[in-house]
Design a protein around this motif. Structure first.
Motif, PDB file in Angstrom:
ATOM      1  N   VAL A 227       0.840  -1.204   0.000  1.00 44.20           N
ATOM      2  CA  VAL A 227       0.000   0.000   0.000  1.00 44.20           C
ATOM      3  C   VAL A 227       0.875   1.254   0.000  1.00 44.20           C
ATOM      4  O   VAL A 227       0.612   2.222  -0.724  1.00 44.20           O
ATOM      5  CB  VAL A 227      -0.978  -0.002   1.191  1.00 44.20           C
ATOM      6  CG1 VAL A 227      -1.612   1.370   1.375  1.00 44.20           C
ATOM      7  CG2 VAL A 227      -2.060  -1.066   0.994  1.00 44.20           C
ATOM      8  N   ALA A 228       1.917   1.234   0.823  1.00 42.47           N
ATOM      9  CA  ALA A 228       2.830   2.381   0.856  1.00 42.47           C
ATOM     10  C   ALA A 228       3.503   2.585  -0.500  1.00 42.47           C
ATOM     11  O   ALA A 228       3.640   3.723  -0.979  1.00 42.47           O
ATOM     12  CB  ALA A 228       3.879   2.175   1.946  1.00 42.47           C
ATOM     13  N   LEU A 229       3.900   1.486  -1.142  1.00 36.75           N
ATOM     14  CA  LEU A 229       4.514   1.584  -2.461  1.00 36.75           C
ATOM     15  C   LEU A 229       3.505   2.078  -3.489  1.00 36.75           C
ATOM     16  O   LEU A 229       3.829   2.911  -4.349  1.00 36.75           O
ATOM     17  CB  LEU A 229       5.069   0.225  -2.886  1.00 36.75           C
ATOM     18  CG  LEU A 229       5.660   0.151  -4.295  1.00 36.75           C
ATOM     19  CD1 LEU A 229       6.844   1.101  -4.436  1.00 36.75           C
ATOM     20  CD2 LEU A 229       6.065  -1.280  -4.630  1.00 36.75           C
ATOM     21  N   ARG A 230       2.279   1.596  -3.408  1.00 30.54           N
ATOM     22  CA  ARG A 230       1.232   2.028  -4.336  1.00 30.54           C
ATOM     23  C   ARG A 230       1.057   3.538  -4.285  1.00 30.54           C
ATOM     24  O   ARG A 230       0.977   4.219  -5.311  1.00 30.54           O
ATOM     25  CB  ARG A 230      -0.078   1.325  -3.979  1.00 30.54           C
ATOM     26  CG  ARG A 230      -1.111   1.212  -5.107  1.00 30.54           C
ATOM     27  CD  ARG A 230      -1.868   2.469  -5.415  1.00 30.54           C
ATOM     28  NE  ARG A 230      -2.646   3.004  -4.325  1.00 30.54           N
ATOM     29  CZ  ARG A 230      -3.302   4.151  -4.374  1.00 30.54           C
ATOM     30  NH1 ARG A 230      -3.272   4.903  -5.458  1.00 30.54           N
ATOM     31  NH2 ARG A 230      -3.973   4.594  -3.315  1.00 30.54           N
ATOM     32  N   ARG A 231       1.045   4.093  -3.100  1.00 29.97           N
ATOM     33  CA  ARG A 231       0.869   5.543  -2.940  1.00 29.97           C
ATOM     34  C   ARG A 231       2.087   6.304  -3.460  1.00 29.97           C
ATOM     35  O   ARG A 231       1.949   7.379  -4.050  1.00 29.97           O
ATOM     36  CB  ARG A 231       0.600   5.861  -1.475  1.00 29.97           C
ATOM     37  CG  ARG A 231      -0.723   5.258  -0.994  1.00 29.97           C
ATOM     38  CD  ARG A 231      -1.042   5.629   0.431  1.00 29.97           C
ATOM     39  NE  ARG A 231      -2.371   5.146   0.809  1.00 29.97           N
ATOM     40  CZ  ARG A 231      -3.048   5.572   1.854  1.00 29.97           C
ATOM     41  NH1 ARG A 231      -2.522   6.485   2.661  1.00 29.97           N
ATOM     42  NH2 ARG A 231      -4.247   5.089   2.114  1.00 29.97           N
ATOM     43  N   GLU A 232       3.263   5.747  -3.251  1.00 26.76           N
ATOM     44  CA  GLU A 232       4.482   6.372  -3.772  1.00 26.76           C
ATOM     45  C   GLU A 232       4.449   6.386  -5.304  1.00 26.76           C
ATOM     46  O   GLU A 232       4.760   7.412  -5.937  1.00 26.76           O
ATOM     47  CB  GLU A 232       5.713   5.617  -3.274  1.00 26.76           C
ATOM     48  CG  GLU A 232       7.022   5.967  -3.966  1.00 26.76           C
ATOM     49  CD  GLU A 232       7.474   7.399  -3.729  1.00 26.76           C
ATOM     50  OE1 GLU A 232       8.345   7.867  -4.497  1.00 26.76           O
ATOM     51  OE2 GLU A 232       6.978   8.065  -2.797  1.00 26.76           O
ATOM     52  N   LEU A 233       4.082   5.271  -5.910  1.00 24.80           N
ATOM     53  CA  LEU A 233       4.008   5.207  -7.367  1.00 24.80           C
ATOM     54  C   LEU A 233       2.929   6.147  -7.894  1.00 24.80           C
ATOM     55  O   LEU A 233       3.091   6.756  -8.959  1.00 24.80           O
ATOM     56  CB  LEU A 233       3.731   3.769  -7.829  1.00 24.80           C
ATOM     57  CG  LEU A 233       4.817   2.738  -7.514  1.00 24.80           C
ATOM     58  CD1 LEU A 233       4.377   1.352  -7.980  1.00 24.80           C
ATOM     59  CD2 LEU A 233       6.148   3.120  -8.163  1.00 24.80           C
ATOM     60  N   HIS A 234       1.828   6.273  -7.156  1.00 26.09           N
ATOM     61  CA  HIS A 234       0.755   7.150  -7.605  1.00 26.09           C
ATOM     62  C   HIS A 234       1.208   8.615  -7.622  1.00 26.09           C
ATOM     63  O   HIS A 234       0.818   9.381  -8.511  1.00 26.09           O
ATOM     64  CB  HIS A 234      -0.483   7.009  -6.712  1.00 26.09           C
ATOM     65  CG  HIS A 234      -1.680   7.702  -7.278  1.00 26.09           C
ATOM     66  ND1 HIS A 234      -2.546   7.102  -8.161  1.00 26.09           N
ATOM     67  CD2 HIS A 234      -2.137   8.978  -7.129  1.00 26.09           C
ATOM     68  CE1 HIS A 234      -3.493   7.967  -8.523  1.00 26.09           C
ATOM     69  NE2 HIS A 234      -3.258   9.110  -7.901  1.00 26.09           N
TER      70      HIS A 234
ATOM     71  N   ALA B 269      -1.511   0.158  -8.549  1.00 21.38           N
ATOM     72  CA  ALA B 269      -1.971  -0.938  -7.688  1.00 21.38           C
ATOM     73  C   ALA B 269      -1.457  -2.277  -8.194  1.00 21.38           C
ATOM     74  O   ALA B 269      -1.043  -3.138  -7.403  1.00 21.38           O
ATOM     75  CB  ALA B 269      -3.497  -0.950  -7.612  1.00 21.38           C
ATOM     76  N   HIS B 270      -1.467  -2.471  -9.512  1.00 28.65           N
ATOM     77  CA  HIS B 270      -0.985  -3.737 -10.082  1.00 28.65           C
ATOM     78  C   HIS B 270       0.477  -3.981  -9.706  1.00 28.65           C
ATOM     79  O   HIS B 270       0.855  -5.084  -9.281  1.00 28.65           O
ATOM     80  CB  HIS B 270      -1.119  -3.730 -11.602  1.00 28.65           C
ATOM     81  CG  HIS B 270      -2.508  -3.474 -12.092  1.00 28.65           C
ATOM     82  ND1 HIS B 270      -2.794  -3.129 -13.385  1.00 28.65           N
ATOM     83  CD2 HIS B 270      -3.705  -3.507 -11.442  1.00 28.65           C
ATOM     84  CE1 HIS B 270      -4.100  -2.957 -13.524  1.00 28.65           C
ATOM     85  NE2 HIS B 270      -4.667  -3.187 -12.349  1.00 28.65           N
TER      86      HIS B 270
ATOM     87  N   ARG C 245     -10.225   6.305  -8.930  1.00 26.65           N
ATOM     88  CA  ARG C 245      -9.632   6.084  -7.614  1.00 26.65           C
ATOM     89  C   ARG C 245      -9.327   4.604  -7.381  1.00 26.65           C
ATOM     90  O   ARG C 245     -10.094   3.727  -7.796  1.00 26.65           O
ATOM     91  CB  ARG C 245     -10.574   6.538  -6.496  1.00 26.65           C
ATOM     92  CG  ARG C 245     -10.788   8.030  -6.434  1.00 26.65           C
ATOM     93  CD  ARG C 245      -9.505   8.751  -5.998  1.00 26.65           C
ATOM     94  NE  ARG C 245      -9.667  10.181  -6.166  1.00 26.65           N
ATOM     95  CZ  ARG C 245      -9.377  10.840  -7.288  1.00 26.65           C
ATOM     96  NH1 ARG C 245      -8.894  10.194  -8.329  1.00 26.65           N
ATOM     97  NH2 ARG C 245      -9.549  12.134  -7.362  1.00 26.65           N
ATOM     98  N   VAL C 246      -8.230   4.344  -6.695  1.00 28.95           N
ATOM     99  CA  VAL C 246      -7.912   3.003  -6.191  1.00 28.95           C
ATOM    100  C   VAL C 246      -8.302   2.941  -4.730  1.00 28.95           C
ATOM    101  O   VAL C 246      -7.968   3.833  -3.948  1.00 28.95           O
ATOM    102  CB  VAL C 246      -6.411   2.689  -6.352  1.00 28.95           C
ATOM    103  CG1 VAL C 246      -6.017   1.460  -5.525  1.00 28.95           C
ATOM    104  CG2 VAL C 246      -6.061   2.465  -7.818  1.00 28.95           C
ATOM    105  N   ASP C 247      -9.026   1.903  -4.367  1.00 26.45           N
ATOM    106  CA  ASP C 247      -9.302   1.607  -2.961  1.00 26.45           C
ATOM    107  C   ASP C 247      -8.177   0.695  -2.488  1.00 26.45           C
ATOM    108  O   ASP C 247      -8.025  -0.425  -2.998  1.00 26.45           O
ATOM    109  CB  ASP C 247     -10.657   0.920  -2.827  1.00 26.45           C
ATOM    110  CG  ASP C 247     -10.999   0.565  -1.383  1.00 26.45           C
ATOM    111  OD1 ASP C 247     -10.129   0.744  -0.494  1.00 26.45           O
ATOM    112  OD2 ASP C 247     -12.123   0.092  -1.143  1.00 26.45           O
ATOM    113  N   ASP C 248      -7.387   1.166  -1.527  1.00 25.65           N
ATOM    114  CA  ASP C 248      -6.237   0.375  -1.085  1.00 25.65           C
ATOM    115  C   ASP C 248      -6.624  -0.970  -0.489  1.00 25.65           C
ATOM    116  O   ASP C 248      -5.762  -1.846  -0.323  1.00 25.65           O
ATOM    117  CB  ASP C 248      -5.406   1.173  -0.077  1.00 25.65           C
ATOM    118  CG  ASP C 248      -4.535   2.219  -0.757  1.00 25.65           C
ATOM    119  OD1 ASP C 248      -4.125   1.992  -1.909  1.00 25.65           O
ATOM    120  OD2 ASP C 248      -4.265   3.272  -0.143  1.00 25.65           O
ATOM    121  N   ALA C 249      -7.903  -1.176  -0.200  1.00 32.54           N
ATOM    122  CA  ALA C 249      -8.352  -2.482   0.302  1.00 32.54           C
ATOM    123  C   ALA C 249      -8.198  -3.569  -0.747  1.00 32.54           C
ATOM    124  O   ALA C 249      -8.210  -4.760  -0.414  1.00 32.54           O
ATOM    125  CB  ALA C 249      -9.809  -2.399   0.768  1.00 32.54           C
TER     126      ALA C 249
END
Length: 393
Positions: free
Chosen positions: A17-24, A110-111, A367-371
């Motif tokens: 999740v932390a990486l997803r937000r960084e990439l976003h 997210a992927h 939007r991506v839901d981090d869930a």
């Protein structure tokens, strides 16, 4: 799922999740994903996972990492795309792009993050692994002609791979659901351009000119009638016209008119017949209107076809993981994916992970839901660890 593997999934998901937000926050367009690739490679190094190839098509974009198990067996590849889109995001959003005019508006952040999380779980449980798992972080899925998958194949990344699986998050699918389909999952996507040549003249004297726009007007119903008149009504086909351009002034008949659009097919035989159908109609109508026409028809993405045996295996693993109630059979989508190229080479399957966030893909409000990240990490790590054991027999 064993309790210790669940602990691994939980830890890996938090990091993902932390990486997803960084990439976003730092998206990169197709064939420019250099920093994205570096971040993923750095994370692989932290996990002790070997990167066996970095960069495709002579670039530094994309990579393949590999984990080999303690026991012999087949090789499974899991693919995630990593590129963003030229979309401007509202900067007021809690996790927003810091790159003007560029946004992860389709969930590729997210992927990539899910796949890094899967690598973490598999690495922690590699003593359970039979064979090997390769993690493909593919560039340029959104590029259309010149997209990443053909370059991955040309660079030999599928050599020694027995099957490939992938996923796509879905904003308009209920949260927590896992979408699957056997056979054709997504349509092909091809593109066409037509240049019509007439004879320019004064708008007050149309009889002394040849108006190419009239030819274009005749082509609109003729081309869009291909689907209902030449293809079975039971077979989904889309012939789309996206743009028509001609002229600059109200009293001038232009020399030329251009048209362009897309064709989506759910059947490869129908797809292969389309260029000749277009040529016949374009040539005939151009001649009828005393024009000439140049047609360029380019085959881009094939039909994405899911191997039934691979889908059956995915369903079995999902049920064993307690996810049976999450499984939903999907309808054919007329969208397209360059994952389709892999299925032409080796057994392949592509599934969806629902988020229920609502806003359409490729929009500024997506939007991506981090869930969705823990769901993806749980399912795909289970698949990675099971493949060699159950499919290698």
């Amino acid at each position: 799922m064993m309790a210790d593997r669940q602990d691994s999934v939980t830890r890996a998901s938090e990091a993902a999740v932390a990486l997803r937000r960084e990439l976003h926050r730092h998206p990169e367009l197709s064939w420019r994903e250099v920093e994205t690739t570096k971040k993923i490679a750095a994370r692989m190094a932290e996990l002790g996972v070997s990167v066996i190839k970095k960069g495709f098509k002579g670039t530094q974009c994309g990579l393949v990492a590999e984990i080999k198990g303690a026991k012999p067996g087949p090789t499974l590849m899991i693919r995630a795309d990593i590129d963003a889109l030229p979309v401007a995001e509202d900067p007021s959003h809690d996790v927003a792009s810091e790159c003007a005019g560029v946004m992860h508006a389709c969930g590729h952040d997210a992927h990539a993050a899910i796949l890094v999380g899967v690598a973490q779980v598999v690495q922690e449980h590699r003593d359970e692994l039979c064979g090997a798992v390769r993690f493909l972080f593919q560039p340029a899925e959104e590029a259309g002609p010149g997209s990443g998958a053909p370059a991955v194949i040309a660079d030999g990344a599928l050599e020694g791979v027995d099957a490939i699986i992938g996923e796509h998050v879905q904003s308009q699918m209920p949260a927590g659901k896992i979408g699957w389909k056997k056979g054709p999952m997504m349509a092909s996507a091809d593109i066409w351009d037509i240049v019509i040549h007439g004879k320019g003249g004064h708008g007050a004297s149309p009889h002394q000119a040849v108006n190419p726009m009239l030819c274009a007007a005749a082509l609109i119903p003729a081309l869009t009638a291909i689907a209902p008149q030449e293809v079975s009504a039971l077979e989904p086909v889309v012939v789309g016209i996206g743009a028509i351009k001609a002229g600059e002034a109200r009293n001038v008949i232009p020399d030329t008119c251009t048209m362009c659009g897309t064709v989506r097919c759910s059947n490869m035989e129908t797809r292969e017949a389309m260029p000749e159908r277009f040529k016949r109609i374009v040539d005939g109508i151009a001649s009828a209107w005393d024009c000439t026409a140049e047609l360029k028809y380019e085959m881009v993405y094939p039909v994405t076809v899911n191997n039934p045996g691979v889908i059956d295996w995915i369903l079995d693993v999902a049920k064993a993981e307690g996810l049976e109630e999450s499984l939903v059979e999907r309808e054919l989508s007329m969208g397209s994916e360059d994952f389709s190229y892999y299925g032409e080479k080796i057994p392949a399957a592509y599934i969806n992970l629902g988020m229920g966030t609502g806003a359409p893909h490729h929009s500024a409000e997506f939007r991506v839901d981090d869930a969705v990240v823990p769901l993806g990490v749980k399912l795909f790590s289970a698949l990675a660890l099971d493949y060699g054991r159950s499919r290698g027999k």
